[in-house]
Design an enzyme around this catalytic site. Structure first.
Site, mmCIF file in Angstrom:
data_model
loop_
_atom_site.group_PDB
_atom_site.id
_atom_site.type_symbol
_atom_site.label_atom_id
_atom_site.label_comp_id
_atom_site.label_asym_id
_atom_site.label_seq_id
_atom_site.Cartn_x
_atom_site.Cartn_y
_atom_site.Cartn_z
ATOM 1 N N LYS A 89 0.842 -1.196 0.000
ATOM 2 C CA LYS A 89 0.000 0.000 0.000
ATOM 3 C C LYS A 89 0.882 1.252 0.000
ATOM 4 O O LYS A 89 2.077 1.177 0.310
ATOM 5 C CB LYS A 89 -0.902 -0.016 1.241
ATOM 6 C CG LYS A 89 -0.133 0.005 2.557
ATOM 7 C CD LYS A 89 -1.055 -0.274 3.724
ATOM 8 C CE LYS A 89 -0.271 -0.256 5.037
ATOM 9 N NZ LYS A 89 -1.066 -0.756 6.156
ATOM 10 N N ARG A 142 -10.294 -0.207 14.952
ATOM 11 C CA ARG A 142 -10.311 0.453 13.654
ATOM 12 C C ARG A 142 -11.322 -0.315 12.797
ATOM 13 O O ARG A 142 -12.397 -0.647 13.283
ATOM 14 C CB ARG A 142 -8.894 0.454 13.082
ATOM 15 C CG ARG A 142 -8.636 1.534 12.071
ATOM 16 C CD ARG A 142 -7.160 1.576 11.651
ATOM 17 N NE ARG A 142 -6.744 0.342 10.996
ATOM 18 C CZ ARG A 142 -5.510 0.144 10.511
ATOM 19 N NH1 ARG A 142 -4.594 1.097 10.613
ATOM 20 N NH2 ARG A 142 -5.183 -0.983 9.935
ATOM 21 N N TYR A 196 14.448 31.146 5.559
ATOM 22 C CA TYR A 196 13.216 31.831 5.969
ATOM 23 C C TYR A 196 13.230 32.165 7.451
ATOM 24 O O TYR A 196 13.716 31.369 8.265
ATOM 25 C CB TYR A 196 12.005 30.926 5.705
ATOM 26 C CG TYR A 196 11.593 30.835 4.266
ATOM 27 C CD1 TYR A 196 11.203 31.978 3.557
ATOM 28 C CD2 TYR A 196 11.573 29.613 3.621
ATOM 29 C CE1 TYR A 196 10.813 31.872 2.241
ATOM 30 C CE2 TYR A 196 11.180 29.513 2.305
ATOM 31 C CZ TYR A 196 10.804 30.650 1.611
ATOM 32 O OH TYR A 196 10.417 30.554 0.314
ATOM 33 N N MET A 234 10.430 24.294 0.740
ATOM 34 C CA MET A 234 9.595 23.377 -0.034
ATOM 35 C C MET A 234 10.435 22.514 -0.974
ATOM 36 O O MET A 234 10.206 21.317 -1.102
ATOM 37 C CB MET A 234 8.547 24.152 -0.831
ATOM 38 C CG MET A 234 7.550 23.232 -1.521
ATOM 39 S SD MET A 234 6.383 24.104 -2.556
ATOM 40 C CE MET A 234 5.237 24.733 -1.378
HETATM 41 C C1 LIG Z 1 -0.352 -1.687 6.864
HETATM 42 C C2 LIG Z 1 -0.942 -2.922 7.308
HETATM 43 C C3 LIG Z 1 -0.157 -4.084 7.439
HETATM 44 C C4 LIG Z 1 1.321 -4.096 7.277
HETATM 45 O O1 LIG Z 1 1.935 -3.628 8.438
HETATM 46 P P1 LIG Z 1 3.517 -3.625 8.675
HETATM 47 O O2 LIG Z 1 3.670 -3.311 10.100
HETATM 48 O O3 LIG Z 1 4.071 -2.591 7.792
HETATM 49 O O4 LIG Z 1 3.997 -4.968 8.328
HETATM 50 C C5 LIG Z 1 -0.802 -5.250 7.769
HETATM 51 N N1 LIG Z 1 -2.144 -5.285 7.956
HETATM 52 C C6 LIG Z 1 -2.902 -4.194 7.861
HETATM 53 C C7 LIG Z 1 -4.365 -4.311 8.094
HETATM 54 C C8 LIG Z 1 -2.347 -2.975 7.548
HETATM 55 O O5 LIG Z 1 -3.096 -1.895 7.470
#
Ligand SMILES: *Cc1c(COP(=O)(O)O)cnc(C)c1O
Length: 757
Positions: free
Chosen positions: A420, A514, A647, A696
């Site tokens: 991801k 979550r 800055y 930036m």
């Molecule tokens: C991001 C994520 C992972 C991977 O986590 P890492 O700690 O980077 O290995 C696994 N499961 C879910 C649901 C995630 O959101």
């Protein structure tokens, strides 16, 4: 713990010797002087070359073979593919030579071609490729099904059958029945020196040696571990005791190593003499049909290989390639030298004198191979968008980390690669493709768009979307065969109401708070599996304190796992198949490696990092960072004492200084407040502290103490430069965040450069 790939200098060095020996076999260097000397050299001593290459293959490949056929395929197929393509390339390369030699004229048929393809090779040296493919395949099958010892016995029996078709053929011929059996075998192949009878025993022997070394290392690492734990109980005195212990142990190791070397060397010399005696005897009594296979070649190779493993030294991947190229092209060099002899009229010198001929062929083969290597490297290096700011993504380290994860996980637990957020800033599809080629078949992304991008780049297998997708996109989900996470019971209903068949996995919230239906709502959970349009392929949950080792955190994690189990048990009792199960992410794997689930969703560990510098984990994995972040020096200027930089005039120069402006800024993912945290980057192997606020598109560093800094120099923000190194973990700590955030925020303007070697 030195990295594993740094220790095989002995093997790689001997590859050169072996390549030269192969050339000798095909040029007979001593023939002009003495037939016996040449026979002894090329038909006996040089026969160690090819078995050596087989053993190397077994040594590196077989330790990755286990009882799980799916995982084995992930090892075997890439190997067969790689050797197969080289083989096809070699066949094509030699077609002109085949034509010239009348290969297609004399009794050529589809059948004869097939026999050559599988056993003999289409030119005399090319049998090696089908040999190692067939032998590699057989060895893996044996290794997967039998113990190492039994696999070796079976491969040894194949070798024995081969022996009687090779240098012991005269004995086989004494029995008409046996002879007729061999005769019919020779319809299929010209020699028993092939992938069935010759290669497996050496490949398996390589695997056995690797396995024996592996267990030895574990023992050694084991005692170190216990010392470290002892030291942890109370700090101070214990530390020095453990240090003494370590020194003593190191001395013992040196002494042990010296004994090993002596034992292996004398074993090798003795067996080599016995081999020579065996071969000369067989030769003198005219029993040989061919002269590749001998009884004493087996112990001889064992001792030689063990001896080479004692030679310390860096691995030389370039040498590996070079020798492979030499193997492929040396027959071409023989042809070329002959042609040169004819053209120049020097044949009597450069062809007929066998020694000069051999030397010239060897020199030419190595020169052409070196050129080939250089050319391939240049082509690979060509597109480097390294003008302003870039990230180098080192794919071999990615694959190393993958193997480490696979090593830690139980055999039946597959890695689901979490790619991801552009694979945590490493480039989503590029990382997915590389992992896909390494046999990974499960991927996780955060959004549908990320999933579609992977599909468009040809990534196969399961792609699980971990996040929410609005139901208006349900057709896209189906079209790209993406697996959607069902985030709660309501969502299951909504998605089901779209009346489009989609693949899903059910997420259970066991305490993360979550996404996921709460484990307590068991009836709602059951309802999710009863939606006809949702094809449930799996059920998972996410741990939230698997990275912490304090008692209460471990207890919390265990309660999460228990809740997950209760849900699964309940479902099963109701006759519902929850599908594939997965719980762990990186820290779940690293701290709870004993859990057996179908997948582990691995993100940060694949990229070679822990989330935070202060973390310790329960498993000994050696992770290597995949990403380095670099930018150019855009401008160097003098700044007088008392002047200000940047800055808000936030930084005042305390002495006359030299300032370098680096072409990377917060839009590229460098946090703005970084300079206040005492961060630096590396220029010309030295640390240059950041000053003023990060802008930036630029940031400023003090380079007063670094000589010769100039426009266009490379500044390393993450990675190493000469002896200095800045890890993402250090940088993340300075920014008060975790590596995951730091690397996933590296901006789009930062070009990703993929390093494949
Ligand atoms: C991001 C994520 C992972 C991977 O986590 P890492 O700690 O980077 O290995 C696994 N499961 C879910 C649901 C995630 O959101």
């Amino acid at each position: 713990m030195g990295s594993r790939e740094q220790q095989y200098g002995g093997l790689d060095g001997f590859r050169i010797v072996a390549a030269i020996l192969v050339i000798a076999i095909h040029t007979s260097p001593l023939l002009s002087y003495s037939e016996l000397a040449d026979f002894t050299f090329t038909r006996i001593l040089a026969r160690v070359a090819v078995p050596f290459f087989f053993m190397c293959t077994g040594f590196f490949m077989l330790p990755r073979i286990g009882p799980d056929t799916r995982k084995n395929r992930e090892v075997l197929w890439p190997f067969l593919w790689k050797v197969g393509t080289l083989y096809l390339f070699s066949i094509a390369l030699y077609i002109p030579v085949n034509v010239y030699a009348g290969y297609f004229a004399n009794g050529f048929s589809v059948l004869s071609f097939l026999k050559d393809l599988v056993f003999n090779g289409t030119l005399y040296h090319l049998w090696y490729f089908p040999g190692i493919m067939l032998g590699g395949w057989i060895s893996c099958q044996l290794y997967a099904r039998l113990s190492a010892k039994k696999a070796f016995v079976v491969a040894g029996m194949l070798y024995a059958i081969g022996l009687f078709g090779d240098s012991y053929y005269g004995i086989a011929q004494m029995s008409p029945v046996v002879d007729s059996i061999y005769q019919s075998m020779f319809h299929l192949f010209d020699y028993t020196r092939n992938g069935i009878f010759f290669a497996p025993v050496f490949i398996v022997m390589g695997g056995v040696i690797a396995a024996s070394r592996g267990s030895e290392k574990l023992v050694r690492r084991g005692d170190n571990e216990s010392i470290r734990h002892g030291g942890n109980v109370s700090h101070g005195d214990n530390e020095s005791i453990s240090n003494n212990g370590r020194v003593r142990r190191a001395k013992n190791n040196v002494r042990r190593d010296r004994h090993r070397i002596l034992a292996f060397a004398s074993g090798f010399v003795m067996c080599l003499c016995l081999l020579a005696a065996e071969a000369l005897l067989l030769h003198a009594s005219h029993l040989q049909r061919h002269d590749s296979m001998y009884l004493f070649l087996l112990p001889c190779m064992y001792f030689l290989f063990q001896l080479l493993l004692c030679v310390r030294g860096r691995s030389m991947p370039a040498v590996r390639k070079l020798c492979l190229y030499v193997y492929i092209i040396h027959p071409l060099c023989i042809v070329l030298i002959r042609a040169a002899g004819k053209v120049t009229g020097l044949s009597s010198m450069i062809v007929e004198n066998s020694l000069i001929h051999f030397v010239l062929v060897t020199a030419l083969a190595f020169a052409v191979s070196a050129m080939w290597l250089a050319l391939a490297k240049r082509n690979r290096d060509k597109p480097k968008p390294t003008g302003r700011a870039w990230a180098e993504i080192h794919l071999p380290n990615l694959l190393h980390n993958l193997r480490e994860c696979q090593r830690v996980l139980p055999v039946r637990s597959e890695v689901m690669a979490v790619v991801k957020a552009q694979a945590y800033g490493h480039g989503g599809w590029q990382i997915a493709q590389a992992l896909s080629q390494a046999g990974i078949k499960r991927f996780a992304v955060a959004t549908m768009e990320e999933g579609i991008e992977l599909r468009k780049k040809g990534v196969k297998g399961e792609i699980l979307i971990l996040g929410y997708t609005h139901e208006s996109n349900v057709r896209q989900l189906a079209r790209y065969k993406l697996t959607q996470t069902v985030v709660d019971a309501e969502y299951a209903e909504t998605l089901n109401a779209c009346r489009v068949r989609v693949q899903v996995q059910i997420k259970i919230d066991t305490g993360m708070g979550r996404l996921g239906e709460s484990y307590a709502n068991i009836d709602r959970i059951v309802s999710m599996y009863r939606c006809p349009y949702l094809q449930v392929g799996g059920t998972f949950t996410h741990l939230c304190v698997a990275d912490r080792l304090e008692k209460t955190d471990v207890a919390y994690t265990e309660s999460q796992i228990a809740h997950f189990h209760e849900v699964i048990e309940y479902l099963r009792a109701q006759g519902i198949d929850p599908g594939k199960l997965h719980v762990q992410s990186s820290y779940g794997m690293l701290n709870y490696s004993g859990l057996h689930y179908d997948y582990a969703r691995i993100g940060i560990a694949l990229y070679g990092m822990l989330s935070s510098a202060d973390d310790t984990v329960m498993t000994g994995v050696e992770l290597r960072p995949v990403l380095s972040l670099k930018a150019r020096v855009a401008h160097v200027k003098q700044a007088d004492k008392g002047s200000t930089v940047g800055y808000g005039r936030s930084y005042t120069v305390e002495r006359d200084s030299k300032i370098a402006i680096i072409s990377i800024g917060y839009a590229d993912g460098i946090p703005r407040m970084l300079s206040q945290a005492g961060a630096s980057c590396l220029i010309r192997g030295s640390r240059a502290p950041l000053i003023g606020s990060v802008c930036m598109d630029q940031l400023m560093v003090d380079v007063t103490h670094i000589a010769d800094v100039g426009q266009g120099d490379v500044a390393t923000l993450i990675g190493s430069d000469q002896d200095e190194c800045i890890t993402a973990t250090t940088l993340a700590k300075q920014c008060g965040t975790i590596t995951n955030e730091l690397v996933s925020r590296i901006g789009e303007r930062v070009k990703r450069v993929y390093i494949r070697e």
